[in-house]
Each structure stands twice: as structure tokens, then as C-alpha cells.
Design an enzyme around this catalytic site. Structure first.
Site, PDB file in Angstrom:
ATOM      1  N   HIS A  97      42.931  40.669  42.781  1.00 34.24           N
ATOM      2  CA  HIS A  97      43.662  39.821  43.722  1.00 34.24           C
ATOM      3  C   HIS A  97      43.021  38.444  43.893  1.00 34.24           C
ATOM      4  O   HIS A  97      43.656  37.517  44.389  1.00 34.24           O
ATOM      5  CB  HIS A  97      43.834  40.523  45.076  1.00 34.24           C
ATOM      6  CG  HIS A  97      42.609  40.544  45.936  1.00 34.24           C
ATOM      7  ND1 HIS A  97      41.779  41.642  46.021  1.00 34.24           N
ATOM      8  CD2 HIS A  97      42.064  39.615  46.757  1.00 34.24           C
ATOM      9  CE1 HIS A  97      40.793  41.391  46.863  1.00 34.24           C
ATOM     10  NE2 HIS A  97      40.943  40.162  47.313  1.00 34.24           N
ATOM     11  N   ASP A 127      42.561  46.908  41.323  1.00 35.98           N
ATOM     12  CA  ASP A 127      42.012  45.673  41.883  1.00 35.98           C
ATOM     13  C   ASP A 127      40.715  45.253  41.176  1.00 35.98           C
ATOM     14  O   ASP A 127      39.751  44.838  41.805  1.00 35.98           O
ATOM     15  CB  ASP A 127      41.774  45.803  43.393  1.00 35.98           C
ATOM     16  CG  ASP A 127      41.751  44.430  44.076  1.00 35.98           C
ATOM     17  OD1 ASP A 127      42.185  43.448  43.449  1.00 35.98           O
ATOM     18  OD2 ASP A 127      41.284  44.355  45.229  1.00 35.98           O
ATOM     19  N   SER A 205      35.428  38.903  48.562  1.00 37.03           N
ATOM     20  CA  SER A 205      36.148  39.735  47.605  1.00 37.03           C
ATOM     21  C   SER A 205      35.708  39.443  46.175  1.00 37.03           C
ATOM     22  O   SER A 205      35.658  38.291  45.748  1.00 37.03           O
ATOM     23  CB  SER A 205      37.656  39.485  47.722  1.00 37.03           C
ATOM     24  OG  SER A 205      38.154  39.976  48.931  1.00 37.03           O
TER      25      SER A 205
END
Length: 453
Positions: A97, A127, A205
Site C-alpha cells: 500500500h 501487503d 508502514s
């Protein structure tokens, strides 16, 4: 006399402070050494994403009658994430993402060096993604650990770029393993995650979660209550990523495993109506012929309760757990059969990709479709009675990925869509100016999307 007392008091106070100041004078936290070793291999990832502005088909058609086709319009947005270097050739692991749909990717190292990065490949469901830079000199590389050996309470160190602040370090412990959280779009679950109380914020992230030895044990991927500075963070176990990294580098995509069962979540009413002996798990409604499940002896009516020691409570959760593995992996499936607990070993098969079906299916209205598989039904909650073709890729804001198209109407004539063949027969005969109605099923609701082609 008063001056003497003050002087004595001052000397005693100084000695008192100095006596405390030398406590642990030579001590250095082992976390300092972890950061020194690992931080140079942690990178900041700046991404520019270009997306096409959606224009309603009715507005487009109206505009076209008077002015011609509307020019395609795009808008750009910026985002920031983290990643870590795994090889001197410049391969970097991050979250999918973080780099999804990127027009431009820029990587910044701790020493300030910047590189343009190439997207190699990844997978939205897992992911996980890999990007690559072309190094001007030797790159620092981070060591990958073993997330299967994690223990609750051991140190967890996160390095990343929270809120854009480069190379920030937070420390906590491993709070839990094997966690599951629902995906934001409601399409299923992220499963088998590591939970930590090390502060993880937007921008972390894709960055590494490290153990006290400086090894990567997870990829920071999700947070709870992101508006708060202190939160519960989650990371993808590095062992999950290691199963797929080489595949991504070699082919740009991942090959996922599959079990081959139609399942539904066990509820109180289902358990009572079928006389099940358990009230949690997933009920096997059907086993695909020739599937890994059938070969292992799993039968219709069984209730799957665990996969490789991870408890299974929801149908979507089982699908996500299976897809954390590669084809050929042997897993232990615990099930309840008429009140008796049984554990079988299953050699997972190749996930039925839609490459062949998708290439045979005609693309229409920016929709790419394929025949429905058992995994599709589990992932998108498609009941057994709903037939048609399932949307795998869509640029239509009305018909989403996971929708099942079961009928198409052309100029008042309706055609049932049961598979790719019937889809192709209809769409390849649609002509400019035809009035089209697309009948589809999504998330429990049947709808129709109409336009003039």
C-alpha cells in the site's frame, strides 16, 4: 557561622547529586547498538501517485453530443512510507500500500543519498512489495530474522519515518502473535500478525520491526487509533514475507496456495440447525474435486477450527491464512467431525489464478472478469446460488472488484451470464450506441448499472 552552614550544605548537596550522577555511568542500552547496525539499511520512501479523475458515464455521453470526447483528466498526490534494504543489489522490501499505483518512487538513505526506485512487484492481499534502486556504492543490508521463534514480552524496535520524520526509533515489546484484524474495505482479514506496543504511526508502514539482535522480525503494516501517538501496532511476520520475496523479484508477482473448500462461518443458528458439536470455526459446505483438501481427507460437514495452530473463526480468515503460504507447503488442519477432533496434514496446491481465464475473457467497460472459484466465493462472500462471472479488475466506481455479473441487457434484450463463454458472446456483439444494463451482485445486494455505449 551562617555562611559556614550554607557552604557545608552546598558541598553536601553537590556530593549528593554527584553520587547519583555516576550510577550506571558506563551502561549503554543494547538498543543503541541495534539502531547503529540496522538504521543505515532503513530507507524513506516518497511516492507520487497519479489517478484518473472519474467522470460519470451519463455526463460523458451528454458532453460528447455537443463537444466531443472529454479529455482524460488526472490528479497527483504525495505520500511517504518506509522500507529496508535486503541486498547489495538494491532490492528493498516495503508494504504494497506504500507504493501502490506509484508514478514516481524516490528512496532516501540515512546518509542523505537519494535514488529513483523501480517497482518490481508485490501483492495487495499480503501487503508486501519489492522495489529496487541502482546503487552508486555498497549499500548497507539488514539481516532477516525468524518470526516463528518470537516470544511474548521480548523487545521490539521499530525504525521508520512516522509522520514524515526520517529515521525515528520507537521501542516496545511483542504484545501478541497470530493476531487478526479486519481489512478497511471489509473484504476479509489480515491474519497471523505480530502485535506490538512500540509506537507505529503513519509513515512507519513498510519499515522493519526488529528484535534485540538487530534482525527484522516483521514489516510494520497497520495501526489502531492512528490519530493517537501511542497505539497498538501490527506487523507482517518476516517469515511470511520470506516465502514470497524471491518470487516477487523473479516474476513481479506471487503464487499463492489454496485449499479447495467452500466454507461458511459457524454461527449459533447454523450450529443448531446442522447439529454441529462446536460453536466456533468454519463449516465445510463443499470440497472441490481433486483439491488438496479432498486428497487430505477433509469432508463436507467438517468444521475447521485451526490451521497450523492458528484458530479459525471466520470463513474469510481461513482464506487469508491459506494465502499466507506458497504451493507445496504442508500445513496441519484441525477439524471437528461429528464431535471428534481430527488433525490432517494438507499439502497446499497452486492457487487457481485467473491468468488463463482473464486472457480468454473480453475486456468490456474497463472490467476484467473471470469464472468464479471457491476462493472467490469465500473472499467476496458470494453465495453458492449466485452464478456468473466475477470482476477481478475495475475502473468503474459502481461495479467494484468482487462483483458478480449475472445478466446483461442490450437494447431491451436480456442475456444470462453463467461463465466466460456466455460473457464473451454478449460483449463482443455490443455496438456503439447500444443501450446497456449490467446486472450484478455485490456484498449481498443485486443492482443494475445502465448506460449508452
Amino acid at each position: 557561622m551562617k555562611k559556614v552552614k550554607i557552604l557545608v550544605f552546598g558541598i553536601l548537596t553537590t556530593l549528593f547529586v554527584l553520587s547519583f550522577g555516576i550510577v550506571n555511568a558506563d551502561y549503554q542500552s543494547p538498543i543503541v547498538n541495534v539502531v547503529k547496525a540496522a538504521a543505515p539499511a532503513v530507507v524513506k520512501i516518497d511516492v507520487v501517485v497519479q489517478t484518473e479523475v472519474y467522470i460519470d458515464p451519463f455526463i460523458r455521453e451528454f458532453y460528447k453530443q455537443f463537444f466531443g470526447d472529454i479529455p482524460r483528466q488526472f490528479e497527483e498526490s504525495d505520500s511517504v512510507g518506509s522500507g529496508f534494504i535486503i541486498s547489495k543489489e538494491g532490492y528493498i522490501v516495503t508494504n504494497y500500500h506504500v507504493v501502490e499505483g506509484a508514478k514516481k518512487i524516490t528512496v532516501t538513505l540515512l546518509n542523505g543519498d537519494t535514488y529513483d526506485a523501480q517497482y518490481i512487484g508485490g501483492d495487495e492481499e499480503l501487503d508486501i512489495a519489492v522495489i529496487k534502486i541502482s546503487p552508486k556504492k555498497d549499500l548497507p543490508v539488514i539481516e532477516l530474522g525468524d518470526s516463528d521463534k518470537l516470544q511474548i514480552g521480548e523487545w521490539a524496535i521499530a525504525i521508520g519515518n512516522p509522520l514524515g520524520f526520517q529515521h525515528a526509533v520507537t521501542v516496545g515489546v511483542i504484545s501478541a502473535v497470530g493476531r487478526k484484524i479486519p481489512k478497511p474495505d471489509g473484504s476479509g482479514y489480515y491474519t497471523n500478525l505480530i502485535q506490538t506496543d512500540a509506537a507505529i504511526n503513519p509513515g512507519n508502514s513498510g519499515g522493519p520491526l526488529l528484535n534485540i539482535y538487530g534482525q527484522v522480525i516483521g514489516i510494520n503494516t497497520a495501526i489502531i487509533n492512528p490519530s493517537q501517538a501511542m497505539n497498538i501496532g501490527f506487523a507482517i511476520p518476516i517469515n511470511t514475507a520470506k516465502r514470497f520475496i524471491n518470487q516477487i523479484i523473479a516474476t513481479g508477482k506471487v503464487e499463492k496456495a489454496y485449499l479447495g473448500v467452500y466454507v461458511q462461518t459457524v454461527t449459533e443458528s447454523l450450529a443448531k440447525s446442522l447439529g454441529l458439536k462446536v460453536n466456533k470455526g468454519v463449516y465445510v459446505a463443499q470440497v472441490e474435486k481433486g483439491s488438496p483438501a479432498e486428497k487430505a481427507g477433509i469432508k463436507e460437514g467438517d468444521v475447521i477450527t485451526k490451521l497450523n495452530g492458528n484458530y479459525v473463526e471466520f470463513a474469510e480468515e481461513l482464506t487469508s491464512l491459506v494465502r499466507n503460504y506458497t504451493p507445496g507447503t504442508k500445513v496441519k488442519v484441525t477439524l471437528n467431525r461429528a464431535g471428534k477432533e481430527i488433525t490432517v496434514e494438507v499439502t497446499l496446491g497452486t492457487f487457481p489464478t485467473q491468468t488463463t481465464a482473464s486472457s480468454a475473457a473480453k475486456e468490456f467497460l474497463n472490467l476484467k472478469v473471470s469464472n468464479i472459484t471457491a476462493d472467490d466465493r469465500n473472499k467476496y462472500k458470494v453465495p453458492a446460488g449466485v452464478e456468473g462471472v466475477i470482476v477481478k479488475e475495475s475502473q468503474n466506481s459502481y461495479i467494484k472488484v468482487g462483483s458478480v455479473i449475472w445478466r446483461i441487457s442490450v437494447n431491451g434484450y436480456s442475456y444470462d451470464i453463467k461463465d466466460i463463454n456466455s460473457w464473451n458472446k454478449v460483449v463482443e456483439n455490443i455496438k456503439k450506441g447500444d443501450y446497456i444494463g449490467i446486472f450484478y451482485y455485490y456484498n449481498g445486494v443485486r443492482s443494475v448499472f445502465s448506460l449508452r455505449y
